[in-house]
Design a protein around this motif. Structure first.
Motif, PDB file in Angstrom:
ATOM      1  N   ASP A  13       0.981  -1.056  -0.028  1.00 43.22           N
ATOM      2  CA  ASP A  13       0.045  -0.155  -0.018  1.00 43.22           C
ATOM      3  C   ASP A  13       0.820   1.106  -0.008  1.00 43.22           C
ATOM      4  O   ASP A  13       0.450   2.335  -0.601  1.00 43.22           O
ATOM      5  CB  ASP A  13      -0.908  -0.066   1.164  1.00 43.22           C
ATOM      6  N   GLU A  14       1.942   1.143   0.539  1.00 47.35           N
ATOM      7  CA  GLU A  14       2.850   2.284   0.633  1.00 47.35           C
ATOM      8  C   GLU A  14       3.533   2.630  -0.778  1.00 47.35           C
ATOM      9  O   GLU A  14       3.588   3.953  -1.125  1.00 47.35           O
ATOM     10  CB  GLU A  14       4.028   1.976   1.817  1.00 47.35           C
ATOM     11  N   LYS A  17       0.872   4.261  -2.827  1.00 50.54           N
ATOM     12  CA  LYS A  17       0.457   5.667  -2.333  1.00 50.54           C
ATOM     13  C   LYS A  17       1.557   6.464  -2.979  1.00 50.54           C
ATOM     14  O   LYS A  17       1.299   7.759  -3.305  1.00 50.54           O
ATOM     15  CB  LYS A  17       0.656   6.017  -0.945  1.00 50.54           C
ATOM     16  N   ASN A  18       2.907   6.065  -3.107  1.00 54.21           N
ATOM     17  CA  ASN A  18       3.777   6.849  -3.821  1.00 54.21           C
ATOM     18  C   ASN A  18       3.946   6.480  -5.255  1.00 54.21           C
ATOM     19  O   ASN A  18       5.339   6.337  -5.593  1.00 54.21           O
ATOM     20  CB  ASN A  18       5.134   6.656  -2.917  1.00 54.21           C
ATOM     21  N   SER A  19       2.934   6.384  -5.957  1.00 59.02           N
ATOM     22  CA  SER A  19       3.099   5.950  -7.269  1.00 59.02           C
ATOM     23  C   SER A  19       3.556   7.096  -8.113  1.00 59.02           C
ATOM     24  O   SER A  19       3.446   8.441  -7.643  1.00 59.02           O
ATOM     25  CB  SER A  19       1.949   5.359  -7.857  1.00 59.02           C
ATOM     26  N   ARG A  22       1.139  10.087  -8.492  1.00 57.79           N
ATOM     27  CA  ARG A  22       1.207  10.880  -7.336  1.00 57.79           C
ATOM     28  C   ARG A  22       2.503  11.871  -7.204  1.00 57.79           C
ATOM     29  O   ARG A  22       2.073  13.267  -6.952  1.00 57.79           O
ATOM     30  CB  ARG A  22       1.052  10.106  -5.981  1.00 57.79           C
ATOM     31  N   ASP A  27      -4.185  13.411  -7.907  1.00 59.20           N
ATOM     32  CA  ASP A  27      -4.350  12.713  -6.713  1.00 59.20           C
ATOM     33  C   ASP A  27      -5.039  11.343  -6.501  1.00 59.20           C
ATOM     34  O   ASP A  27      -5.055  10.725  -7.769  1.00 59.20           O
ATOM     35  CB  ASP A  27      -5.565  13.782  -5.892  1.00 59.20           C
ATOM     36  N   GLU A  28      -5.318  10.870  -5.565  1.00 58.79           N
ATOM     37  CA  GLU A  28      -5.768   9.444  -5.526  1.00 58.79           C
ATOM     38  C   GLU A  28      -7.093   9.116  -6.183  1.00 58.79           C
ATOM     39  O   GLU A  28      -7.289   8.194  -6.822  1.00 58.79           O
ATOM     40  CB  GLU A  28      -5.890   9.014  -3.828  1.00 58.79           C
ATOM     41  N   GLU A  31      -6.519   9.285  -9.922  1.00 57.98           N
ATOM     42  CA  GLU A  31      -5.943   8.006 -10.501  1.00 57.98           C
ATOM     43  C   GLU A  31      -6.729   6.901 -10.473  1.00 57.98           C
ATOM     44  O   GLU A  31      -6.740   6.199 -11.471  1.00 57.98           O
ATOM     45  CB  GLU A  31      -4.466   7.977  -9.619  1.00 57.98           C
ATOM     46  N   THR A  32      -7.331   6.653  -9.554  1.00 58.91           N
ATOM     47  CA  THR A  32      -8.423   5.744  -9.415  1.00 58.91           C
ATOM     48  C   THR A  32      -9.454   5.828 -10.437  1.00 58.91           C
ATOM     49  O   THR A  32      -9.823   4.759 -11.311  1.00 58.91           O
ATOM     50  CB  THR A  32      -9.193   5.552  -7.900  1.00 58.91           C
ATOM     51  N   CYS A  68       1.592   1.364 -12.601  1.00 64.27           N
ATOM     52  CA  CYS A  68       2.286   1.407 -11.111  1.00 64.27           C
ATOM     53  C   CYS A  68       3.721   1.678 -11.503  1.00 64.27           C
ATOM     54  O   CYS A  68       4.369   2.019 -10.108  1.00 64.27           O
ATOM     55  CB  CYS A  68       2.407   0.030 -10.549  1.00 64.27           C
ATOM     56  N   ARG A 190      -1.660  -6.149  -5.814  1.00 64.70           N
ATOM     57  CA  ARG A 190      -1.671  -5.993  -4.252  1.00 64.70           C
ATOM     58  C   ARG A 190      -1.663  -7.526  -3.802  1.00 64.70           C
ATOM     59  O   ARG A 190      -0.901  -7.872  -2.746  1.00 64.70           O
ATOM     60  CB  ARG A 190      -2.571  -5.220  -3.585  1.00 64.70           C
TER      61      ARG A 190
END
Length: 409
Positions: A13-14, A17-19, A22, A27-28, A31-32, A68, A190
């Protein structure tokens, strides 16, 4: 021996978050939304091309893996989605031509953006550019994945799990649908496919309120972990965004589903607009930096321009020298060819004279042989006539002696 780790493309997950997206200021939520949009394009294109579900699933996994490692701001979503479909069709042994993929994506783009549907001419410059970009993006995909494109889907585990648990057919269909919906999320990068399959089965069982064996726990029979299953399922117990107790058929037919579809389109448009704005802001910042440098150093620009002019004159002079050298080389080659032609003509003349001499000699030998043969024939004729005379004379003398003998008797 070369060992290739096939099933190792999993992130924490970390790391997600730092893809790279980003880091580029996306923002998240955006991206989603873009991930869902790209997966929808892949699914729709696969349906129009009549591809099996395995191809569409592989394409969506490749899409998630690529983003990713690369940013949405650097690579266009539509082009990457088209390349994922094209590559996945070859990986799953259901290949489609690049022309077919491009025509389908062009038609989808016209429909989604409410543009007049026009035929994509394969001989036009637009098609040539799109095809070159498709091939280039496929190379980027293969390069980022190190040419390791093996994908294992949870679908093959779901049928075995549910057959072992002896669940009803409706639950199997729901689990299959949830597995397809899970491909729009980052679960495939994941968790392993076995864990995702267990999470899908658990979510479908909760939705249909079908009890699963807990003594011993059912997930241990499939080498899964309860914590991984809980992480792979949202808190509401579904993967498609619906409540666990809600009937999927009524949810699809309700007006709230239509509102969700409209809001989804708005979110996609907003995300694409954000991407354009971020690209424009990057371009403006680059231009501003270049403009500031030009204001601070005008003299350096003048000197650089003068240097460019002198360098341009030098380049022109070099080109002229090269042209002269080429002309000289051409003249030399012509003279060499002319000399070679003369030499070949002389050689042919010599060969012709030698051939004539050989013919004359051959004729002389033939005439001599004929003279010898004629002398031999004359001699043979003389001997044969003499022999005939000798034989005839001997015969006549014998005949006379015989007659004399008869007369005395």
């Amino acid at each position: 021996m070369i060992y290739t780790a096939i099933d190792t493309f999993y992130l924490t997950d970390e790391q997600l978050k730092n893809s790279p997206s980003r880091k580029d200021g996306i923002d998240e939520a955006t991206e989603t939304t873009l991930r869902i949009y790209g997966c929808d394009l892949i699914q729709e294109c696969g349906i129009l091309l009549k591809l099996p579900q395995a191809v569409m699933a592989t394409g969506q996994v490749l899409f998630h893996r690529f983003y990713c490692k690369k940013s949405f701001a650097r690579f266009n979503v539509k082009r990457v989605a088209a390349s994922c479909v094209w590559l996945a069709s070859k990986l799953e042994e259901s290949p489609r031509k690049a022309r077919q993929v491009l025509v389908v994506f062009h038609r989808m783009e016209c429909r989604r953006e409410n543009l007049p549907i026009e035929h994509l001419d394969t001989s036009s410059k637009k098609y040539v550019d799109l095809k070159a970009d498709l091939i280039r993006t496929e190379r980027h995909l293969l390069k980022e994945m190190g040419f390791i494109c093996h994908v294992e889907h949870p679908h093959k585990f779901i049928s075995n799990y549910l057959a072992t648990l002896e669940t009803p057919q409706e639950l199997r269909q729901e689990a299959w649908n949830l597995a397809n919906d899970s491909l729009r999320t980052t679960l495939c990068v994941r968790f392993k496919s076995e864990v995702v399959a267990c999470g899908v089965v658990y979510a479908a069982a909760r939705r249909f309120q079908v009890p699963l064996p807990e003594n011993p726990p059912w997930w241990k029979a499939f080498d899964a972990d309860k914590s991984g299953i809980d992480e792979s399922i949202p808190k509401d117990g579904s993967l498609a965004g619906q409540n666990a107790n809600e009937d999927p058929t009524t949810a699809k037919g309700s007006s709230s589903a239509l509102n969700q579809e409209a809001s989804k389109d708005e979110l996609i448009k907003a995300a694409l607009d954000k991407l354009k704005e971020s690209k424009n802001s990057d371009d403006e910042s680059k231009n501003a930096i270049n403009g500031g440098e030009s204001r601070e150093e005008p003299d350096s620009k003048l000197t650089s321009d003068s240097k460019m002019e002198t360098s341009g004159e030098r380049i022109k002079e070099r080109e002229r020298d090269r042209e002269r050298e080429r002309d000289r080389e051409k003249e030399r080659t012509r003279s060499r060819d002319h000399e070679r032609g003369r030499e070949s003509d002389r050689e042919r003349g010599r060969e012709d004279t030698d051939r004539d001499r050989d013919k004359v000699k051959e004729r002389g030998h033939r005439s001599r042989d004929k003279g010898k043969d004629s002398g031999r024939t004359e001699k043979s004729k003389h001997h044969s006539s003499r022999d005939r005379g000798y034989h005839s004379s001997s015969y006549s003398s014998r005949e006379k002696d015989r007659r004399k003998h008869h007369s005395y008797a």
